[in-house]
Design a protein around this motif. Sequence first.
Motif, PDB file in Angstrom:
ATOM      1  N   GLY A 210       0.848  -4.442   7.844  1.00 31.04           N
ATOM      2  CA  GLY A 210      -0.390  -4.950   8.405  1.00 31.04           C
ATOM      3  C   GLY A 210      -1.404  -5.258   7.319  1.00 31.04           C
ATOM      4  O   GLY A 210      -1.066  -5.680   6.212  1.00 31.04           O
ATOM      5  N   VAL A 211      -2.665  -5.053   7.619  1.00 28.43           N
ATOM      6  CA  VAL A 211      -3.725  -5.348   6.658  1.00 28.43           C
ATOM      7  C   VAL A 211      -3.627  -4.430   5.443  1.00 28.43           C
ATOM      8  O   VAL A 211      -3.824  -4.863   4.298  1.00 28.43           O
ATOM      9  N   VAL A 330       2.799  -3.443  12.156  1.00 27.38           N
ATOM     10  CA  VAL A 330       2.720  -4.878  12.293  1.00 27.38           C
ATOM     11  C   VAL A 330       4.122  -5.446  12.192  1.00 27.38           C
ATOM     12  O   VAL A 330       4.899  -5.029  11.363  1.00 27.38           O
ATOM     13  N   PHE A 508       3.402  -8.198   6.800  1.00 27.03           N
ATOM     14  CA  PHE A 508       1.990  -8.283   6.427  1.00 27.03           C
ATOM     15  C   PHE A 508       1.781  -9.639   5.777  1.00 27.03           C
ATOM     16  O   PHE A 508       2.746 -10.333   5.409  1.00 27.03           O
ATOM     17  N   ASN A 512      -3.806 -13.662   3.584  1.00 27.73           N
ATOM     18  CA  ASN A 512      -4.962 -13.611   4.474  1.00 27.73           C
ATOM     19  C   ASN A 512      -6.225 -13.743   3.627  1.00 27.73           C
ATOM     20  O   ASN A 512      -6.511 -12.899   2.783  1.00 27.73           O
ATOM     21  N   THR A 705     -12.900 -10.545  13.147  1.00 27.38           N
ATOM     22  CA  THR A 705     -11.454 -10.478  13.260  1.00 27.38           C
ATOM     23  C   THR A 705     -10.953 -11.704  14.011  1.00 27.38           C
ATOM     24  O   THR A 705     -11.714 -12.654  14.242  1.00 27.38           O
ATOM     25  N   ASP A 752      -4.029  -0.668  17.870  1.00 26.32           N
ATOM     26  CA  ASP A 752      -4.280  -1.711  16.884  1.00 26.32           C
ATOM     27  C   ASP A 752      -5.054  -2.876  17.487  1.00 26.32           C
ATOM     28  O   ASP A 752      -5.331  -3.858  16.797  1.00 26.32           O
ATOM     29  N   ASP A 773      -7.531  -8.377  17.377  1.00 28.11           N
ATOM     30  CA  ASP A 773      -7.009  -7.426  16.393  1.00 28.11           C
ATOM     31  C   ASP A 773      -8.117  -6.472  15.979  1.00 28.11           C
ATOM     32  O   ASP A 773      -9.286  -6.863  15.894  1.00 28.11           O
ATOM     33  N   ALA A 779      -4.824  -9.329  11.925  1.00 25.76           N
ATOM     34  CA  ALA A 779      -3.559  -8.814  11.400  1.00 25.76           C
ATOM     35  C   ALA A 779      -2.358  -9.508  12.011  1.00 25.76           C
ATOM     36  O   ALA A 779      -1.228  -9.083  11.798  1.00 25.76           O
TER      37      ALA A 779
END
Length: 843
Positions: A210-211, A330, A508, A512, A705, A752, A773, A779
Amino acid sequence: MAGTGELLDVLLAGGRRADRATHVRVLPERAGEHADWPTWADTDLVHGYRELGVERPWRHQVEAADAAWAGRHAVLATSTGSGKSLAFWLPALTAVRAASASGVLAPGRVETVARRASTLYLCPTKALAADQLAALDRLVGAARTRDVRVATCDGDTSLDERRWVQEHAQVVLTNPDFVHFALLPQHRRWSRLLGSLRYVVVDECHAFRGVFGAHVGLVLRRLRRIAESYGSSPVFLLASATTSDPAESAARLVGVDPDDVVAVTADASPAGRKTFVLWQPPELPGREAPWSALVDDDPWATPVPVPAAATTAGDAERTAPPSPDDVWRVDTDPAPAAPEGRIVAEPDELPRRTATAEVADLLADLAAAGARTLAFTRSRRGAESVAASAQRALDEVDPELARTVRAYRGGYLPEERRELERAIRSGDLRGLATTNALELGVDISGLDAVLIAGWPGTRVSLWQQAGRAGRAGAEGLVALVAREDPLDTFLVHHPEAILDAPVEATVFDATNPYVLAPHLCAAAAELPLRAEELATFGPQTGELLAELVERGALRRRPSGWYWTHAEPATRLTDLRGTGGDPVRVVESATGRLLGTVDAGSADSTVHDGAVYVHQGLAFVVDDLRLADGVALVTRRDVDYGTWARWVTSTDIVSVDEQVAWGPLTWGFGHVDVTTQVLSYQRRRLPDLQVLGSTDLDLPARTLRTTAVWWTAPAEVLAAAGVTVEAVPGALHAAEHASIGLLPLLATCDRWDLGGLSTAMHADTEQPTVFVHDAFPGGAGFAERGFRLGATWLRATRDAIAACRCSTGCPACVQSPKCGNGNDPLDKAAAIRLLDVVLTHADG
């Protein structure tokens, strides 16, 4: 301890609880396969391993170690307890000893001084680093190799100790946070280590998803870049739980081509027979839904800064970025989804007992039978509650037994955690109720049973937790106890979705822009960024750098991009999204530090008047001082708990994609989620009857987000027979159920996600449902929902319709983290509305 057959009988209470077991499966044992020690391995280290009982290594250990010694990046993805640490310590320590020997044999040569091999070990938690240090100390002692200098170094390390590590340590154990905040910004002080860096070990790398995974991936790219500037090109060794496509995941994390990574996935360690039980708590007689007071988990985890005008016209399901306890999940490959029209929840007539209460009873029974057990819970509150309830049950049998069960969670002091780990290893404790803090590689083996209170989010985490039972080839018992949640209900009645489906990939997105931009600033502050280095950070790096220059964050020169500000660039980002330094919980009367709470969850858990539970003892918060990062508490015996209440609004910042479903709009984009804790309730224990409510004066917080949303214009509501009065309840119920079902498609966790439903939204000017998210920048969960819109809403509709409760329950439309106390909810109207929405979606 008895075999799993006898433990299963304890679980079933001699048949009295047999109706709660929805499925029992016996997983067969597996024989181990040995290999010879590699010829290149240091003989003293081999002797040390033999002294510790490892006569010969497993085949997978040798395969991974050989790849590393040959200079290939490698990932070892095998089960819990399969001995992954030997695979990376054998080549790493052999290299250290060989370099040390060359320095002794040729002390006058400059290259032997500058290039002595060193290793940097990275893991998700300080506890795991401390555990590895203890294991290395045992190995070095058994091998009598006192020339290997090993040390941990993190944010708690004093300046004097840190200076010794910089000047002398050959193996440094730390975490990505320290590399980001301290090692890379001060890389000149670490030049000895970086210039001789032979190996970088990344342990439990499946936790970097994920993040958080995107952040760690960028930290590793920065680490590679700085190491290369000092003339070293380290080999990366990664250890992971069993995951889908580990080579691809490892390559994405490190920033290299998948063909450059050797993946070792065939587990050659022995495994004992394991009995896996799926369990649904019983119905509670004489209770009628809705019963929104039955809350199993913390109502939220992390708040987020905001404008003061935070209001909502309908309802909001609380945004919950994870605390350090919670490793978020994720994956863009969906779990097996129900075919169209398939029922995804079993019918329920009455509310069911909470998973927390059920697991507490099972833990007490297993402890009384002499079994050593871990009970995994979904929150810190859950861990304390399970331990306290089990202790009360055992106290009625034998007060001595009650002292053999404790809680274990994040926020405890390090020495307290170490003592609990020692006690469960030695058998002084028979049971620990824990968060997923013990899911990762801390070496706790020889356990008889594992209880899991609620679906942990992914099959990777499920098997990690289950792997704690019956390690080292012994038999083990595992029970997954369902919460009142649509997904949990579905899973315990569909074992194939758990036991027969492949594990997920670790996913991930290191590109981003919300994650990448601050890391580019940090990289430029460490060493000016050159044009030839941009490919390291991804194809869109050039565009993002131009934007950062335009905003004044960086300065462009012919020689590259420079950070020219006085403040450290590393402060622009928080790897774990916890919102700042932890808040210390201090006893007012004595000044004793009890533990810590993440800054993000302080508003909801240690506000003025909150009840804070520590190892079964209740403390009441007298004063939360956010500016000082301190919550002052007083020890009191109280018969109630506290639950925070908040308000949330969602504002659309940008519409990135939009699709027309007839008169409806199906949208995806960036949103600002504004949240503020307004009050808290006191609820009597154990029946959770509301005793009163108190207002709070706390700051509002904002999260930017990504979200998916759909509108319900007047003609759709009319076609569904949803009157004006019923609109809030219909939207609210649809929102809750859709959040509960999205993990089936996006392989995330309900916690999440966040959401909001409103009878009139200012941006869409229509009744709207949002699901977003719970992480800065997004995410990928909401985007997954946008791509699979019709499938997702059909599963949501089926889950609501299949539940036979009259007005809604936790198995369909009630939420354990609803900011409005699950009111209003209109189950029947939600079904009618979704029927009409799906008609347009199909069109």
